[in-house]
Design a protein around this motif. Structure first.
Motif, PDB file in Angstrom:
ATOM      1  N   ARG A   1       0.851  -1.185   0.000  1.00  0.00           N
ATOM      2  CA  ARG A   1       0.000   0.000   0.000  1.00  0.00           C
ATOM      3  C   ARG A   1       0.887   1.236   0.000  1.00  0.00           C
ATOM      4  O   ARG A   1       2.007   1.203   0.515  1.00  0.00           O
ATOM      5  N   LYS A   2       0.378   2.338  -0.559  1.00  0.00           N
ATOM      6  CA  LYS A   2       1.145   3.583  -0.566  1.00  0.00           C
ATOM      7  C   LYS A   2       1.192   4.170   0.837  1.00  0.00           C
ATOM      8  O   LYS A   2       0.208   4.139   1.573  1.00  0.00           O
ATOM      9  N   THR A   3       2.358   4.733   1.194  1.00  0.00           N
ATOM     10  CA  THR A   3       2.498   5.402   2.479  1.00  0.00           C
ATOM     11  C   THR A   3       2.115   6.863   2.317  1.00  0.00           C
ATOM     12  O   THR A   3       2.713   7.583   1.495  1.00  0.00           O
ATOM     13  N   PRO A   4       1.129   7.357   3.061  1.00  0.00           N
ATOM     14  CA  PRO A   4       0.685   8.745   2.866  1.00  0.00           C
ATOM     15  C   PRO A   4       1.615   9.742   3.548  1.00  0.00           C
ATOM     16  O   PRO A   4       2.325   9.418   4.500  1.00  0.00           O
TER      17      PRO A   4
ATOM     18  N   THR B   1      -5.049  10.024   0.237  1.00  0.00           N
ATOM     19  CA  THR B   1      -5.332   8.626   0.572  1.00  0.00           C
ATOM     20  C   THR B   1      -6.392   8.099  -0.391  1.00  0.00           C
ATOM     21  O   THR B   1      -6.887   8.843  -1.245  1.00  0.00           O
ATOM     22  N   TYR B   2      -6.768   6.802  -0.215  1.00  0.00           N
ATOM     23  CA  TYR B   2      -7.761   6.193  -1.110  1.00  0.00           C
ATOM     24  C   TYR B   2      -9.186   6.509  -0.654  1.00  0.00           C
ATOM     25  O   TYR B   2      -9.907   7.255  -1.317  1.00  0.00           O
TER      26      TYR B   2
ATOM     27  N   GLY C   1      -5.226   3.681   7.903  1.00  0.00           N
ATOM     28  CA  GLY C   1      -5.045   3.137   6.566  1.00  0.00           C
ATOM     29  C   GLY C   1      -6.361   2.754   5.917  1.00  0.00           C
ATOM     30  O   GLY C   1      -7.436   2.813   6.514  1.00  0.00           O
TER      31      GLY C   1
ATOM     32  N   ARG D   1      -5.876   0.833   0.023  1.00  0.00           N
ATOM     33  CA  ARG D   1      -4.732   1.150  -0.842  1.00  0.00           C
ATOM     34  C   ARG D   1      -3.709   2.065  -0.185  1.00  0.00           C
ATOM     35  O   ARG D   1      -2.692   2.384  -0.792  1.00  0.00           O
ATOM     36  N   THR D   2      -3.984   2.495   1.027  1.00  0.00           N
ATOM     37  CA  THR D   2      -3.087   3.409   1.726  1.00  0.00           C
ATOM     38  C   THR D   2      -2.653   2.767   3.035  1.00  0.00           C
ATOM     39  O   THR D   2      -3.486   2.282   3.807  1.00  0.00           O
TER      40      THR D   2
ATOM     41  N   ARG E   1      -0.343   5.051   9.110  1.00  0.00           N
ATOM     42  CA  ARG E   1       0.766   5.951   9.413  1.00  0.00           C
ATOM     43  C   ARG E   1       0.537   6.559  10.788  1.00  0.00           C
ATOM     44  O   ARG E   1      -0.592   6.914  11.150  1.00  0.00           O
TER      45      ARG E   1
END
Length: 656
Positions: free
Chosen positions: A442-445, A471-472, A522, A525-526, A529
């Motif tokens: 997943r992408k890190t925001p 974020t998603y 999260g 997809r994110t 954090r």
């Protein structure tokens, strides 16, 4: 009969501890259970299928412990000195107990656990069997019967006839085989017709002198013994009821000590095996066990727990087998083995440890058993992830001839993705389930939190603002404040969606150094954090001066004036914390320069009201110019919940 066990050797004192039955998590064996039995010995087991109760006699303590199928104690029947053999009436309304020391058979109502009758036998009974309503019991080196069907109980002793038994006599019967009783003792084995009032010998033969237990198959064609004849190795003995000729038997581990046949004909053999399997399940005529159980080690010896001699009993519906094990501290455990008549398959699933979201991955596995399931066996697959925590059914997968399987999937959500594969089981194999987990990217925001490292005055309201980038789907952030000091826990300030600029804020009253944490959990997809900011808070320090006679200015500085014979009093107030001390510093002016007086500073404890009063001795001379201040020093003042803070200087002088 199918609902009891006989001739279980007495074990020694019991220690109380807890134990958990170790089972494979990937099968129905997870329904197995184990509970410590509060007994000093074990004489017999009997299973009441109508009420789902297990009765365990304890000769040493003179009691019977009654449990449910999971081993939870439901009743304890006491005052039964030397109680050993147990048997159930045909309708399960009564349980009969052989009370050896009282030379009686006691009848207990299974619905209420109350004694309904006590029958004097004139001999010490050991084992019990119920055949066609008549109670048969072993005594000395023979056996007798108790008939309670008439107006008065009728007891007949020594019915062994022409057969000479040595040692304790063993008995066996089966509710599906009316009018038949099997007896054995020493090397002698015999089958009797008990349809009439007495026992009529049908056939006699030989068996091993190491036998601890007998049983009769429900078709009436075979007698089984817990130890096979010479030349058969470690095995269960098998004899034809027609002539008691030895048959092939059933190989098991060393050292055989129990045999029980279920109502459906399934055979359970037991062995006293410290380093091997303890219970062995055979289909009728099957020389290879379909299932075996190895008890765990709950003691301190090098070997595991072992089966107590003869301590096996089937439930009447053949779905459970009950066993009693013992460790080297003589702790007895009742073990409930669920669905033992089916093979225990092994199901394994393997998946990559990490994978890219929205890209195909491959999951592999294998299903094995004593007999490999046929090629094309269907397995169900369920995928769970953060979007579908309840799971999504994927297309079924089928096994190859060797039990292997594989399938591909493209995970749409990131984070922890689990693939649960299930084999439903069949008539000969239990169900099995296995799970593999994949960490999907997943992408890190972007995420930040202000005010880190800043110092604030005591009690200032400070706004902390967290910023969350793209974020998603999830736009919620939680803010927590954790004040320094063990007396105040971390607390939630706010949980809210960020505004259009990606910000969410909360106010903290800065009375202590405080760590503020912003948490984003999260989404599909994110990645989650967490960011933190530690802001610092000064202590609250004030000092009141007393005993002076006036104040005045010297230059631009206000002084407190004291007579040279007066002791000045300085009362400091500080925000309190357990064990906190103030640092009291005094300086004297000499030729235009301030110098520390004496050691320069000293620490004084605060009272619970946060106050500390310090009196300085009068100098006895005029003209002295001095100053003092109180401070909180992080660490040195007894704690570290505030940042170092110095109070204002207080100037004073002495006159005549």
């Amino acid at each position: 009969m199918r609902t009891r066990s006989t001739s279980i050797a007495t074990a020694l004192a019991v220690g109380l501890s807890s134990v958990v039955l170790a089972t494979g998590a990937a099968s129905q064996a997870s329904a197995d259970s184990a509970r410590i039995l509060s007994v000093a010995s074990v004489g017999d087991l009997v299973v009441d299928g109508v009420h789902q109760r297990v009765y365990v006699s304890d000769p040493s303590s003179g009691k019977i412990v009654v449990t449910d199928y999971a081993g939870t104690v439901k009743a304890t029947l006491t005052g039964l000195s030397g109680v050993s053999g147990l048997a159930l009436s045909a309708d399960s309304s009564q349980v009969y107990a052989a009370v050896k020391d009282a030379r009686r058979i006691v009848s207990v109502e299974t619905a209420t656990y109350t004694t309904t009758a006590s029958y004097d036998l004139g001999a010490a009974p050991r084992e019990l069997e119920v055949v066609d309503g008549r109670i048969w019991f072993s005594h000395d080196s023979s056996f007798g019967s108790l008939d309670v069907s008439g107006p008065q109980p009728v007891v007949r002793l020594s019915q062994n006839g022409a057969v000479t038994f040595s040692g304790a006599t063993l008995l066996a019967s089966d509710p599906a085989v009316p009018g038949v009783l099997v007896a054995g003792g020493g090397s002698a084995l015999a089958v009797y017709d008990v349809t009439a009032d007495g026992a009529v010998l049908r056939v006699k033969g030989d068996m091993s002198t190491s036998v601890d237990q007998l049983d009769l198959t429900p078709d009436g064609k075979r007698v089984l013994t817990s130890w096979g004849p010479m030349g058969h190795g470690y095995s269960l003995g098998e004899y034809s009821t027609g002539d008691l000729a030895a048959q092939s038997g059933y190989p098991i581990e060393a050292y055989p000590n129990a045999v029980r046949v279920a109502a459906d004909g399934t055979i359970a053999g037991g062995s006293e095996s410290w380093y091997g399997d303890d219970v062995h399940i055979h289909k009728p005529g099957g020389r290879t066990p379909v299932r075996e159980y190895d008890f765990p080690n709950t003691g301190t010896s090098s070997g595991a727990d072992t089966l107590v001699d003869g301590a096996l009993a089937w439930s009447p519906d053949s779905t459970r087998l009950f066993a009693v094990s013992v460790n080297n501290h003589n702790v007895h455990t009742l073990r409930t083995l669920t669905d033992p008549v089916r093979e225990l398959p092994a199901l394994t699933v393997s998946a990559p440890a990490k994978a890219e979201r929205a890209k195909k991955l491959t999951v592999t596995g294998r299903l094995t058993s004593k007999t490999v399931p046929a090629a094309g066996t269907a397995l169900t697959v369920v995928r769970t992830d953060v979007e579908r925590p309840g799971g999504k059914q994927l297309p079924a997968v089928k096994t190859a001839a060797n039990g292997t399987f594989s399938f591909t999937d493209t995970p749409t959500a990131g984070g922890k993705v689990r693939y649960k594969v299930t084999y439903a089981g069949d008539a000969t194999r239990a169900a099995a389930t296995a799970t593999a987990a994949v960490t999907v990217s997943r992408k890190t925001p972007a995420m930040s939190l202000n005010n880190n490292g800043k110092l604030y005055a005591y009690g200032k309201d400070v706004t902390f603002t967290a910023h969350l980038g793209a974020t998603y789907t999830n736009r919620t952030v939680a803010l927590y404040a954790d004040p320094f000091g063990s007396d105040k826990p971390k607390k939630l300030l706010k949980t809210a969606k960020v505004n259009a600029k990606g910000n969410v804020a909360a106010v903290v009253d800065m009375t202590r150094d405080t760590t503020v944490t912003a948490v984003f959990t999260g989404d599909a997809r994110t990645a989650p954090r967490t960011v933190t900011a530690t802001a610092l808070a000064e202590a609250k320090v004030t000092t009141a001066v007393s005993r002076h006679y006036r104040t005045g200015r010297i230059g631009s500085t206000t002084y407190y004036y004291f007579r040279k014979s007066t002791d000045p009093l300085f009362t400091t107030t500080m925000n309190y914390y357990g064990g906190r001390k103030q640092r009291f510093q005094v300086q004297v002016l000499y030729r235009g320069t301030w110098y520390d007086a004496g050691d320069g500073a000293e620490y004084f404890a605060l009272g619970r009201n946060g106050k500390s009063a310090v009196s300085l001795p009068a100098p006895g001379e005029a003209g002295i110019h001095a100053r003092m201040r109180s401070s909180y020093i992080n660490g040195a003042s007894g704690d570290s919940v505030n940042s170092t803070t110095h109070g204002a200087w207080k100037y004073f002088t002495f006159t005549n």
